[in-house]
Every structure is written in C-alpha cells, then in structure tokens.
Design a protein around this motif. Structure first.
Motif, PDB file in Angstrom:
ATOM      1  N   CYS A  93       0.825  -1.212   0.000  1.00 13.76           N
ATOM      2  CA  CYS A  93       0.000   0.000   0.000  1.00 13.76           C
ATOM      3  C   CYS A  93       0.862   1.267   0.000  1.00 13.76           C
ATOM      4  O   CYS A  93       0.531   2.248  -0.682  1.00 13.76           O
ATOM      5  CB  CYS A  93      -0.925   0.016   1.214  1.00 13.76           C
ATOM      6  N   LEU A  94       1.964   1.251   0.732  1.00 15.14           N
ATOM      7  CA  LEU A  94       2.793   2.451   0.853  1.00 15.14           C
ATOM      8  C   LEU A  94       3.539   2.791  -0.431  1.00 15.14           C
ATOM      9  O   LEU A  94       4.090   3.881  -0.549  1.00 15.14           O
ATOM     10  CB  LEU A  94       3.783   2.300   2.005  1.00 15.14           C
ATOM     11  N   VAL A  95       3.548   1.866  -1.386  1.00  8.77           N
ATOM     12  CA  VAL A  95       4.145   2.179  -2.688  1.00  8.77           C
ATOM     13  C   VAL A  95       3.350   3.295  -3.365  1.00  8.77           C
ATOM     14  O   VAL A  95       3.911   4.137  -4.060  1.00  8.77           O
ATOM     15  CB  VAL A  95       4.198   0.918  -3.575  1.00  8.77           C
ATOM     16  N   TRP A  96       2.030   3.290  -3.123  1.00  6.77           N
ATOM     17  CA  TRP A  96       1.160   4.327  -3.667  1.00  6.77           C
ATOM     18  C   TRP A  96       0.772   5.280  -2.537  1.00  6.77           C
ATOM     19  O   TRP A  96       0.072   4.880  -1.598  1.00  6.77           O
ATOM     20  CB  TRP A  96      -0.087   3.714  -4.282  1.00  6.77           C
ATOM     21  N   PRO A  97       1.214   6.529  -2.563  1.00  8.30           N
ATOM     22  CA  PRO A  97       0.965   7.476  -1.455  1.00  8.30           C
ATOM     23  C   PRO A  97      -0.506   7.618  -1.084  1.00  8.30           C
ATOM     24  O   PRO A  97      -0.827   7.822   0.091  1.00  8.30           O
ATOM     25  CB  PRO A  97       1.537   8.800  -1.990  1.00  8.30           C
ATOM     26  N   GLU A  98      -1.409   7.498  -2.060  1.00  9.87           N
ATOM     27  CA  GLU A  98      -2.829   7.661  -1.771  1.00  9.87           C
ATOM     28  C   GLU A  98      -3.389   6.504  -0.947  1.00  9.87           C
ATOM     29  O   GLU A  98      -4.505   6.596  -0.411  1.00  9.87           O
ATOM     30  CB  GLU A  98      -3.632   7.798  -3.075  1.00  9.87           C
ATOM     31  N   LEU A  99      -2.617   5.426  -0.804  1.00 12.13           N
ATOM     32  CA  LEU A  99      -3.061   4.273   0.001  1.00 12.13           C
ATOM     33  C   LEU A  99      -2.360   4.233   1.358  1.00 12.13           C
ATOM     34  O   LEU A  99      -2.318   3.194   2.009  1.00 12.13           O
ATOM     35  CB  LEU A  99      -2.791   2.967  -0.760  1.00 12.13           C
ATOM     36  N   PHE A 100      -1.836   5.374   1.789  1.00 17.10           N
ATOM     37  CA  PHE A 100      -1.082   5.418   3.045  1.00 17.10           C
ATOM     38  C   PHE A 100      -1.935   4.976   4.233  1.00 17.10           C
ATOM     39  O   PHE A 100      -1.483   4.207   5.084  1.00 17.10           O
ATOM     40  CB  PHE A 100      -0.539   6.825   3.294  1.00 17.10           C
ATOM     41  N   VAL A 101      -3.174   5.451   4.306  1.00 17.20           N
ATOM     42  CA  VAL A 101      -4.050   5.095   5.435  1.00 17.20           C
ATOM     43  C   VAL A 101      -4.309   3.599   5.453  1.00 17.20           C
ATOM     44  O   VAL A 101      -4.310   2.968   6.522  1.00 17.20           O
ATOM     45  CB  VAL A 101      -5.370   5.886   5.360  1.00 17.20           C
ATOM     46  N   HIS A 102      -4.511   3.008   4.281  1.00 15.17           N
ATOM     47  CA  HIS A 102      -4.726   1.558   4.212  1.00 15.17           C
ATOM     48  C   HIS A 102      -3.474   0.806   4.680  1.00 15.17           C
ATOM     49  O   HIS A 102      -3.571  -0.201   5.398  1.00 15.17           O
ATOM     50  CB  HIS A 102      -5.061   1.155   2.776  1.00 15.17           C
ATOM     51  N   GLY A 103      -2.309   1.299   4.276  1.00 14.39           N
ATOM     52  CA  GLY A 103      -1.067   0.676   4.713  1.00 14.39           C
ATOM     53  C   GLY A 103      -0.885   0.774   6.214  1.00 14.39           C
ATOM     54  O   GLY A 103      -0.463  -0.185   6.864  1.00 14.39           O
ATOM     55  N   MET A 104      -1.213   1.931   6.773  1.00 15.92           N
ATOM     56  CA  MET A 104      -1.099   2.111   8.218  1.00 15.92           C
ATOM     57  C   MET A 104      -2.038   1.148   8.943  1.00 15.92           C
ATOM     58  O   MET A 104      -1.671   0.580   9.990  1.00 15.92           O
ATOM     59  CB  MET A 104      -1.428   3.561   8.595  1.00 15.92           C
ATOM     60  N   GLY A 105      -3.215   0.933   8.401  1.00 15.25           N
ATOM     61  CA  GLY A 105      -4.150  -0.020   9.007  1.00 15.25           C
ATOM     62  C   GLY A 105      -3.613  -1.439   8.986  1.00 15.25           C
ATOM     63  O   GLY A 105      -3.755  -2.183   9.965  1.00 15.25           O
ATOM     64  N   ALA A 106      -2.973  -1.820   7.861  1.00 17.66           N
ATOM     65  CA  ALA A 106      -2.402  -3.168   7.765  1.00 17.66           C
ATOM     66  C   ALA A 106      -1.280  -3.355   8.781  1.00 17.66           C
ATOM     67  O   ALA A 106      -1.180  -4.392   9.444  1.00 17.66           O
ATOM     68  CB  ALA A 106      -1.888  -3.411   6.350  1.00 17.66           C
ATOM     69  N   PHE A 107      -0.435  -2.344   8.928  1.00 10.47           N
ATOM     70  CA  PHE A 107       0.646  -2.435   9.916  1.00 10.47           C
ATOM     71  C   PHE A 107       0.095  -2.440  11.345  1.00 10.47           C
ATOM     72  O   PHE A 107       0.674  -3.079  12.234  1.00 10.47           O
ATOM     73  CB  PHE A 107       1.621  -1.274   9.735  1.00 10.47           C
ATOM     74  N   ALA A 108      -1.000  -1.739  11.580  1.00 13.43           N
ATOM     75  CA  ALA A 108      -1.613  -1.749  12.908  1.00 13.43           C
ATOM     76  C   ALA A 108      -2.064  -3.168  13.273  1.00 13.43           C
ATOM     77  O   ALA A 108      -1.877  -3.625  14.408  1.00 13.43           O
ATOM     78  CB  ALA A 108      -2.801  -0.783  12.948  1.00 13.43           C
ATOM     79  N   VAL A 109      -2.663  -3.876  12.298  1.00 14.24           N
ATOM     80  CA  VAL A 109      -3.065  -5.269  12.533  1.00 14.24           C
ATOM     81  C   VAL A 109      -1.831  -6.130  12.810  1.00 14.24           C
ATOM     82  O   VAL A 109      -1.851  -7.008  13.687  1.00 14.24           O
ATOM     83  CB  VAL A 109      -3.853  -5.817  11.329  1.00 14.24           C
ATOM     84  N   ALA A 110      -0.745  -5.880  12.067  1.00 14.95           N
ATOM     85  CA  ALA A 110       0.490  -6.636  12.283  1.00 14.95           C
ATOM     86  C   ALA A 110       1.014  -6.440  13.707  1.00 14.95           C
ATOM     87  O   ALA A 110       1.399  -7.406  14.375  1.00 14.95           O
ATOM     88  CB  ALA A 110       1.554  -6.194  11.268  1.00 14.95           C
ATOM     89  N   HIS A 111       1.006  -5.203  14.189  1.00 17.51           N
ATOM     90  CA  HIS A 111       1.468  -4.939  15.559  1.00 17.51           C
ATOM     91  C   HIS A 111       0.578  -5.634  16.584  1.00 17.51           C
ATOM     92  O   HIS A 111       1.064  -6.128  17.611  1.00 17.51           O
ATOM     93  CB  HIS A 111       1.491  -3.439  15.824  1.00 17.51           C
ATOM     94  N   LEU A 112      -0.716  -5.668  16.319  1.00 21.90           N
ATOM     95  CA  LEU A 112      -1.640  -6.344  17.224  1.00 21.90           C
ATOM     96  C   LEU A 112      -1.340  -7.843  17.263  1.00 21.90           C
ATOM     97  O   LEU A 112      -1.340  -8.457  18.340  1.00 21.90           O
ATOM     98  CB  LEU A 112      -3.081  -6.090  16.782  1.00 21.90           C
ATOM     99  N   MET A 113      -1.050  -8.428  16.106  1.00 26.14           N
ATOM    100  CA  MET A 113      -0.734  -9.861  16.058  1.00 26.14           C
ATOM    101  C   MET A 113       0.593 -10.147  16.753  1.00 26.14           C
ATOM    102  O   MET A 113       0.728 -11.158  17.459  1.00 26.14           O
ATOM    103  CB  MET A 113      -0.693 -10.326  14.600  1.00 26.14           C
TER     104      MET A 113
END
Length: 247
Positions: A89-109
């Motif tokens: 997601c972070l490859v495309w700047p407009e998907l930054f929020v989606h990327g942050m959400g994916a990393f948030a799930v990773a930290h939770l796991m």
C-alpha cells in the motif's frame, strides 16, 4: 560422562539449528539486497516495485511458517503477511491510510504472540505496565510534535485519530517485546519504532532526512528479521524445555 555427552550433543544441535536457520534466511537477504540495488528516489509506483519491496517480508513469513508450523499464521507469520500488505500500500501514497491499518493489525498480532505461552513470563505485569506507560509517554510526545503537520495533510480527518491509535498499538508491541526478555524480539520492536519515526518525519513533511528511505527500510527489514528470528528461537527454546521436563 553422560551429562557431558548430553551437553555436547545439545551444543551440536543448537549449532546445526543456527546454520539451518541462516541457510533458510538466504532468500530474505538476497531479496533485501535486490530491493536496495533497484530502488531509487524517483522510482515510479508499479506492481513490480511493490513486488520487490514486499518480497523480503513475504519470504520471512515463509521461513517462520516452515519452522513454527501453521499456527504461526495467527502470530508472527500473520503479522509479517499483514506487513507485506502495508508495504504494498505504501508504494502508492494515496493508500497510506490503508497501509497504516495493515501495519496496525500486524502490531496487534505481534503483541498477542508476545503474550502467548511461547514467550514465558519473565517479568512482573506491573513492570510491563510501567514500561508501556513510559513508551506511551514518549509516543504521546512524538504525536504532539507531529500533530501540526497531521493537520496539514490531505486526509487529516483520518490521519489524526489513525496515527494516534497506531502509536498506541506499536507502543504496546514494544512494551510486550521488552517483557519477553528475548534480545532479538526486543531489538526488533525498537528498530520497528525507529523506522516508523523516520517514515513519519518524511511522509508528513516534518523534515527530510538525508538517505531517509535507506534509514526507513534498513531499520524496517532489520526489525522484521529480528522479530521473526526471535519467534523461531522462542519456539525452539520452548520445545527444548519441554523435552527436558519429559526426560
């Protein structure tokens, strides 16, 4: 004599395991080297660049799965796969929020894994709470520091609360990593925090770091490597302890 032979055998087994683990990590090292070789500051966003960027993390997930089994999908291997989604997601700047959400799930796991029986409790819960509060205070100070820059961002209505939640989750992950007392896990979590700090400074235009992307991705890949190795070692240590108890 039997005790000495057993100790020597255990040392050989640990040495063989370390060599086998290092060999299984070679694809990760090669794909990481390929990323740094191909990446430039003006690289266009594309499927190819996303594949090159996510390959090291996906390969790490495969290593964890091969060593720890399918149950790790709900643990570190799953966190690595969600991180790969975030990378993409972070490859495309407009998907930054989606990327942050994916990393948030990773930290939770990761956090849930650090709480599992794979990582035996070696410090009191009160100490964990104190460490969490210390890290949260640091994270809160950093959040206040970048808050004016978040307000200027195009998606400020999502970023302001989203970044706050993200800081809480990565802080919790860091505190629980300290609790495990596994050096690789601890250093991996701290390296992840450093990577995210450097990334935020650039994304929200707080400052432009010299060699900023190298710092962000270098500390990020190091963090994922250490967390993965820490999880494999923790599982191996638990199995060795179980065999010792049964003997």
């Amino acid at each position: 004599m039997d005790i000495l032979e057993t100790a020597a055998y255990d040392r050989r087994q640990r040495r063989n395991t370390s060599c086998a683990l290092l060999f299984s990590l070679l694809p990760f090292f090669l794909s990481t080297a390929l990323f740094f070789y191909l990446w430039t500051t003006d690289s266009p966003a594309s499927i190819v660049s996303a594949a090159v960027k996510t390959a090291p993390t996906v390969l790490l997930a495969a290593v964890v799965l091969s060593w720890n089994g399918g149950q790790s999908v709900l643990g570190v291997a799953g966190g690595l796969l969600f991180s790969a989604v975030g990378d993409c997601c972070l490859v495309w700047p407009e998907l930054f929020v989606h990327g942050m959400g994916a990393f948030a799930v990773a930290h939770l796991m990761y956090s849930l894994t650090f709480l599992s029986s794979r990582y035996p409790t070696r410090s009191s819960s009160s100490l964990t709470i104190v460490l969490f509060l210390i890290l949260l205070t640091i994270g809160g100070g950093y959040y206040m520091y970048i808050y004016p820059f978040l307000q200027k961002a195009p998606d400020s209505e999502l970023l302001i609360p989203g970044v706050g939640v993200y800081i809480v989750l990565i802080t919790l992950m860091g505190a629980l990593a300290i609790r495990t007392r596994h050096a690789a896990t601890l250093l991996g979590s701290l390296s992840f925090i450093v990577s995210d700090i450097a990334l935020a400074l650039q994304v929200f235009k707080v400052t432009q770091l010299q060699h900023g992307n190298t710092i962000v991705m270098g500390t990020y890949y190091l963090a994922q490597l250490l967390i993965a190795v820490g999880d494999i070692k923790a599982t191996a240590n638990k199995e060795d302890f179980g065999k010792w108890k049964r003997s």
